[in-house]
Scaffold this motif. Structure first.
Motif, mmCIF file in Angstrom:
data_model
loop_
_atom_site.group_PDB
_atom_site.id
_atom_site.type_symbol
_atom_site.label_atom_id
_atom_site.label_comp_id
_atom_site.label_asym_id
_atom_site.label_seq_id
_atom_site.Cartn_x
_atom_site.Cartn_y
_atom_site.Cartn_z
ATOM 1 N N ILE A 1 2.358 7.380 3.096
ATOM 2 C CA ILE A 1 2.137 6.288 4.034
ATOM 3 C C ILE A 1 3.248 6.296 5.076
ATOM 4 O O ILE A 1 4.425 6.441 4.732
ATOM 5 C CB ILE A 1 2.118 4.928 3.293
ATOM 6 N N TRP A 2 2.877 6.175 6.320
ATOM 7 C CA TRP A 2 3.877 6.088 7.389
ATOM 8 C C TRP A 2 3.793 4.700 7.998
ATOM 9 O O TRP A 2 2.742 4.312 8.501
ATOM 10 C CB TRP A 2 3.590 7.164 8.454
ATOM 11 N N GLN A 3 4.880 3.957 7.877
ATOM 12 C CA GLN A 3 4.929 2.718 8.626
ATOM 13 C C GLN A 3 5.798 2.913 9.862
ATOM 14 O O GLN A 3 7.015 3.102 9.772
ATOM 15 C CB GLN A 3 5.449 1.528 7.817
ATOM 16 N N ALA A 4 5.163 2.891 11.018
ATOM 17 C CA ALA A 4 5.861 3.143 12.281
ATOM 18 C C ALA A 4 6.286 1.813 12.898
ATOM 19 O O ALA A 4 5.452 0.953 13.148
ATOM 20 C CB ALA A 4 4.933 3.901 13.231
ATOM 21 N N GLY A 5 7.583 1.678 13.135
ATOM 22 C CA GLY A 5 8.099 0.419 13.673
ATOM 23 C C GLY A 5 8.249 -0.605 12.565
ATOM 24 O O GLY A 5 7.614 -1.649 12.571
ATOM 25 N N CYS A 6 9.126 -0.291 11.582
ATOM 26 C CA CYS A 6 9.190 -1.133 10.376
ATOM 27 C C CYS A 6 10.102 -2.336 10.548
ATOM 28 O O CYS A 6 10.138 -3.207 9.687
ATOM 29 C CB CYS A 6 9.622 -0.296 9.179
ATOM 30 N N ALA A 7 10.857 -2.400 11.649
ATOM 31 C CA ALA A 7 11.780 -3.514 11.898
ATOM 32 C C ALA A 7 12.646 -3.768 10.663
ATOM 33 O O ALA A 7 13.268 -2.849 10.152
ATOM 34 C CB ALA A 7 11.029 -4.759 12.328
ATOM 35 N N HIS A 8 12.648 -4.978 10.148
ATOM 36 C CA HIS A 8 13.524 -5.290 9.015
ATOM 37 C C HIS A 8 12.873 -5.034 7.660
ATOM 38 O O HIS A 8 13.407 -5.428 6.629
ATOM 39 C CB HIS A 8 14.020 -6.734 9.111
ATOM 40 N N GLY A 9 11.705 -4.383 7.678
ATOM 41 C CA GLY A 9 11.141 -3.883 6.430
ATOM 42 C C GLY A 9 10.231 -4.834 5.672
ATOM 43 O O GLY A 9 9.766 -4.510 4.582
ATOM 44 N N GLU A 10 9.924 -5.992 6.249
ATOM 45 C CA GLU A 10 9.104 -6.976 5.524
ATOM 46 C C GLU A 10 7.762 -6.382 5.097
ATOM 47 O O GLU A 10 7.289 -6.627 3.982
ATOM 48 C CB GLU A 10 8.848 -8.213 6.398
ATOM 49 N N GLU A 11 7.153 -5.605 5.998
ATOM 50 C CA GLU A 11 5.833 -5.067 5.663
ATOM 51 C C GLU A 11 5.925 -3.834 4.773
ATOM 52 O O GLU A 11 4.976 -3.510 4.054
ATOM 53 C CB GLU A 11 5.034 -4.797 6.951
ATOM 54 N N VAL A 12 7.070 -3.151 4.789
ATOM 55 C CA VAL A 12 7.282 -2.019 3.874
ATOM 56 C C VAL A 12 7.219 -2.528 2.440
ATOM 57 O O VAL A 12 6.518 -1.973 1.585
ATOM 58 C CB VAL A 12 8.667 -1.375 4.118
ATOM 59 N N TYR A 13 7.946 -3.605 2.181
ATOM 60 C CA TYR A 13 7.970 -4.147 0.821
ATOM 61 C C TYR A 13 6.637 -4.794 0.455
ATOM 62 O O TYR A 13 6.234 -4.779 -0.709
ATOM 63 C CB TYR A 13 9.142 -5.128 0.674
ATOM 64 N N SER A 14 5.949 -5.340 1.453
ATOM 65 C CA SER A 14 4.620 -5.899 1.177
ATOM 66 C C SER A 14 3.692 -4.791 0.678
ATOM 67 O O SER A 14 2.964 -4.957 -0.306
ATOM 68 C CB SER A 14 4.025 -6.523 2.443
ATOM 69 N N LEU A 15 3.742 -3.650 1.375
ATOM 70 C CA LEU A 15 2.930 -2.490 0.975
ATOM 71 C C LEU A 15 3.327 -2.003 -0.409
ATOM 72 O O LEU A 15 2.459 -1.698 -1.240
ATOM 73 C CB LEU A 15 3.174 -1.335 1.952
ATOM 74 N N ALA A 16 4.635 -1.930 -0.655
ATOM 75 C CA ALA A 16 5.124 -1.446 -1.949
ATOM 76 C C ALA A 16 4.583 -2.324 -3.076
ATOM 77 O O ALA A 16 4.197 -1.823 -4.134
ATOM 78 C CB ALA A 16 6.655 -1.431 -1.961
ATOM 79 N N ILE A 17 4.532 -3.629 -2.838
ATOM 80 C CA ILE A 17 4.007 -4.552 -3.857
ATOM 81 C C ILE A 17 2.517 -4.283 -4.101
ATOM 82 O O ILE A 17 2.067 -4.215 -5.251
ATOM 83 C CB ILE A 17 4.262 -6.015 -3.440
ATOM 84 N N LEU A 18 1.758 -4.079 -3.023
ATOM 85 C CA LEU A 18 0.327 -3.772 -3.188
ATOM 86 C C LEU A 18 0.136 -2.502 -4.007
ATOM 87 O O LEU A 18 -0.719 -2.441 -4.898
ATOM 88 C CB LEU A 18 -0.357 -3.591 -1.830
ATOM 89 N N LEU A 19 0.938 -1.476 -3.692
ATOM 90 C CA LEU A 19 0.810 -0.199 -4.400
ATOM 91 C C LEU A 19 1.182 -0.365 -5.864
ATOM 92 O O LEU A 19 0.510 0.164 -6.763
ATOM 93 C CB LEU A 19 1.703 0.854 -3.738
ATOM 94 N N GLU A 20 2.251 -1.096 -6.105
ATOM 95 C CA GLU A 20 2.722 -1.363 -7.469
ATOM 96 C C GLU A 20 1.605 -2.036 -8.276
ATOM 97 O O GLU A 20 1.275 -1.621 -9.380
ATOM 98 C CB GLU A 20 3.947 -2.288 -7.376
ATOM 99 N N GLU A 21 1.008 -3.057 -7.692
ATOM 100 C CA GLU A 21 0.011 -3.839 -8.426
ATOM 101 C C GLU A 21 -1.292 -3.053 -8.617
ATOM 102 O O GLU A 21 -2.069 -3.346 -9.526
ATOM 103 C CB GLU A 21 -0.243 -5.173 -7.718
ATOM 104 N N ALA A 22 -1.521 -2.053 -7.746
ATOM 105 C CA ALA A 22 -2.719 -1.223 -7.898
ATOM 106 C C ALA A 22 -2.453 -0.054 -8.845
ATOM 107 O O ALA A 22 -3.329 0.774 -9.069
ATOM 108 C CB ALA A 22 -3.162 -0.711 -6.533
#
Lengths: 188, 292
Positions: free
Chosen positions: B114-135
Motif C-alpha cells: 500500500i502506498w499512502q502518498a502525502g501522509c502528513a502526520h500519519g493519521e490515515e496510515v495508522y487508520s489503515l494499519a488498524i483496518l488491516l490488523e482487524e482483517a
C-alpha cells in the motif's frame, strides 16, 4: 469600477439573513455570488435547497475547479475552505480551521480579493466571531467595496462589529437595505 | 501597513503579490530543486503568506530572501507548503468501504503493498494499519507512507497526537464498522495520545515528491486523499499517472471525497469502484498512451 463578483460571509443567524439577502436580489444580476456560511463538517442539511426557495437566482454548492458563473449563487461546501483562483475557478482546501471555521470567510475573501481585485464587493453579515474581518480589509486594500450589516440589525453583532473595527466599510446598513444596495452597485 | 491607506503604486498591491509569489516559487526551484509552479495558486499563496508571517519575514519577498540565504530553513518551509494534518478515519464511510469492500478483494493477494502518498502526520496510515490488523491481513501487508516534508514524516513516525482527539477518532472508528475498542490502539500520557508502536511494524516512512520523484513500488492500493486538490490540472494528471504506473492492474486508488479527476487527462486509466467514496481501480485494459 464595474462589479465582477460578490462574496458574502455569515455565521450565527446566517441562514435567515441569507434568505433575506438572496430574496431581495434582482434576478438580472450578471455577477457571480459566492457565499461562505459557517457550518459543521458533517452538516448534511441541504443548505443550497433551503436557500434556493428564497432566491430568484439559482443556488448551487461550489465544486472543485468549476468556474464561478454569473447570476449564480455558489455556496462553500461544509468541511472545506473555498478559494477563488485567478482563472475564475473554485479551489478547495483542507488546511486547518481558521477562527474555528472551515469553510472560513477570511480564506474565501482573501483569495477572492486576489482574483477579482477592485471588481469585488465583500459583504459581512451576522455572526458571533471575528471571521471575515481580515478578508474584508484585504478587499478594501485592493480597491473593492466593503458592505457590513449594521451590528444593531444583526442577530449576532460580533462579526460585523469586528469587520467594522478592522476593515471599516464603504456601506454599513441594516440587512434589509443590503439587497437594494447590491442591485444598485451591480446593475449600474 | 496601515490598513486605511490606499495603495498609491502604479501596478497595485495584488499584482505585486503575484510577482512576489512567482519569485518565491522560482527561488525554491533554483536554490533547492523543489518545484511548486504547478501547485494551485490560491492555496499556495495562502500558505506562503502564513509562512512569511510565522517566520516574521514581513513580506513574501522577505521569505524568498531567507529561503535563498538560510538553507537550514528549508525543512520548515517544506512543512508549511505540504499536506495539512488529517484525522484518524477521517470521512468514516470511506474507511468503511475500504474495510468492507476493498480489503476482502486485496485478501486474495499473497502480499499486499500500500502506498499512502502525502501522509502528513500519519493519521490515515495508522487508520489503515488498524483496518488491516482487524482483517487479519497486516502480517502480509506493507504500507509505504510518503510525504514531501521530512518534518511531517518525523511526526508521523512518532505517532503522537493531542489526547483531545481521542473522542472524535473513537466515534470515527466505530462509524467505520470497528467492533473493538479504539482505545486498544493507543496509550495516553499527560495530554498526549501515543499510537501503539505495533501498528508501525510494517510501515516504511520515506520522503517522496509527487512532482519530481518516480514510482518506487508496485502497489495494490494507493491512498492519496486531499492532496490533488492542491495541484493544478497538469500536475494532477502527472500524479495520477504515477499512481497508475505504481498500481497492479485492478489495484485500488482512493482519493479525497471532493476531489475531481474530471480535468485530468489520465483519469481514463481508472474505473470507478465506489464513486461516492472516490475509490477507483486501475483499468484492466490498457488505455491509450498508458504504460503497458
Amino acid at each position: 469600477m464595474t462589479v465582477t463578483a460578490i462574496v458574502v460571509g455569515c455565521s450565527a443567524g446566517g441562514v435567515t439573513a441569507l434568505q433575506t439577502l438572496l430574496g431581495g436580489l434582482d434576478p438580472r444580476l450578471a455577477q457571480a455570488l459566492v457565499v461562505c456560511c459557517h457550518r459543521s463538517a458533517d452538516d448534511s442539511a441541504n443548505l443550497a435547497g433551503v436557500l434556493a426557495r428564497s432566491s430568484r437566482l439559482p443556488v448551487v454548492e461550489a465544486a472543485e475547479r468549476e468556474p464561478a458563473r454569473g447570476g449564480v449563487v455558489h455556496l462553500a461546501p461544509p468541511g472545506y475552505h473555498l478559494l477563488m483562483e485567478s482563472d475564475n475557478r473554485f479551489a478547495l482546501s483542507v488546511d486547518p480551521h481558521v477562527s474555528h471555521a472551515r469553510p472560513s470567510i477570511d480564506v474565501l475573501f482573501c483569495s477572492a480579493a486576489q482574483a477579482w481585485r477592485a471588481g469585488l464587493v465583500g459583504v459581512v453579515l451576522t455572526g458571533a466571531n471575528t471571521d471575515g474581518a481580515e478578508g474584508l480589509r484585504l478587499i478594501r486594500r485592493y480597491g473593492g467595496i466593503a458592505i457590513v450589516q449594521s451590528p444593531a440589525s444583526a442577530q449576532a453583532p460580533a462579526m460585523p462589529q469586528a469587520a467594522l473595527d478592522l476593515a471599516g466599510a464603504d456601506h454599513c446598513v441594516p440587512l434589509e437595505a443590503i439587497p437594494a444596495l447590491l442591485n444598485r452597485l451591480c446593475l449600474a | 501597513m496601515d490598513p486605511e491607506s490606499p495603495s498609491h503604486d502604479d501596478i497595485g498591491e495584488a499584482a505585486l503579490t503575484d510577482i512576489e509569489l512567482e519569485l518565491f516559487v522560482r527561488a525554491m526551484q533554483r536554490r533547492h530543486g523543489y518545484d511548486f509552479s504547478q501547485y494551485a495558486p490560491a492555496s499556495l499563496l495562502r500558505r506562503v503568506r502564513q509562512l512569511a508571517n510565522s517566520l516574521e519575514c514581513g513580506t513574501i519577498s522577505g521569505l524568498t530572501s531567507r529561503t535563498l540565504h538560510q538553507p537550514e530553513l528549508l525543512p520548515r518551509v517544506l512543512e508549511g507548503l505540504s499536506v495539512p494534518v488529517s484525522d484518524m478515519f477521517r470521512d468514516p464511510r470511506v474507511f468503511r468501504a475500504l474495510r468492507e469492500q476493498v480489503l476482502p478483494i486485496l485478501a486474495s493477494y499473497p502480499r499486499i503493498d500500500i502506498w499512502q502518498a502525502g501522509c502528513a502526520h500519519g493519521e490515515e496510515v495508522y487508520s489503515l494499519a488498524i483496518l488491516l490488523e482487524e482483517a487479519g491481513l497486516y502480517e502480509r501487508s506493507h504500507i509505504f507512507a510518503t510525504d514531501l516534508s521530512t518534518r511531517a514524516l518525523q511526526h508521523a513516525q512518532e505517532g503522537i497526537y493531542p489526547a483531545r482527539e481521542a473522542q472524535q477518532w473513537s466515534r470515527n472508528y466505530i462509524a467505520t464498522g470497528g467492533t473493538r475498542s479504539f482505545a486498544d490502539y493507543y496509550s495516553v500520557r499527560y495530554n498526549l495520545l501515543k499510537i501503539d508502536k505495533r501498528l508501525r511494524r510494517n510501515v516504511t516512512f520515506a520522503q517522496h515528491n509527487l512532482v519530481s520523484d518516480k514510482v518506487f513500488c508496485e502497489a495494490h492500493l494507493v491512498l492519496c486523499r486531499n492532496v490533488l486538490i492542491y495541484f493544478s490540472n497538469p500536475l494532477q494528471s502527472h500524479a495520477l499517472a504515477l499512481f497508475r504506473d505504481s498500481l497492479v492492474r485492478g489495484g485500488f486508488l482512493c482519493l479525497g471525497l471532493r476531489e475531481s479527476t474530471d480535468f485530468a487527462t489520465t483519469a481514463a486509466d481508472f474505473d470507478p469502484f465506489d464513486e461516492p467514496q472516490r475509490i477507483y481501480r486501475r483499468s484492466i485494459h490498457p488505455a491509450a498512451g498508458s504504460k503497458a
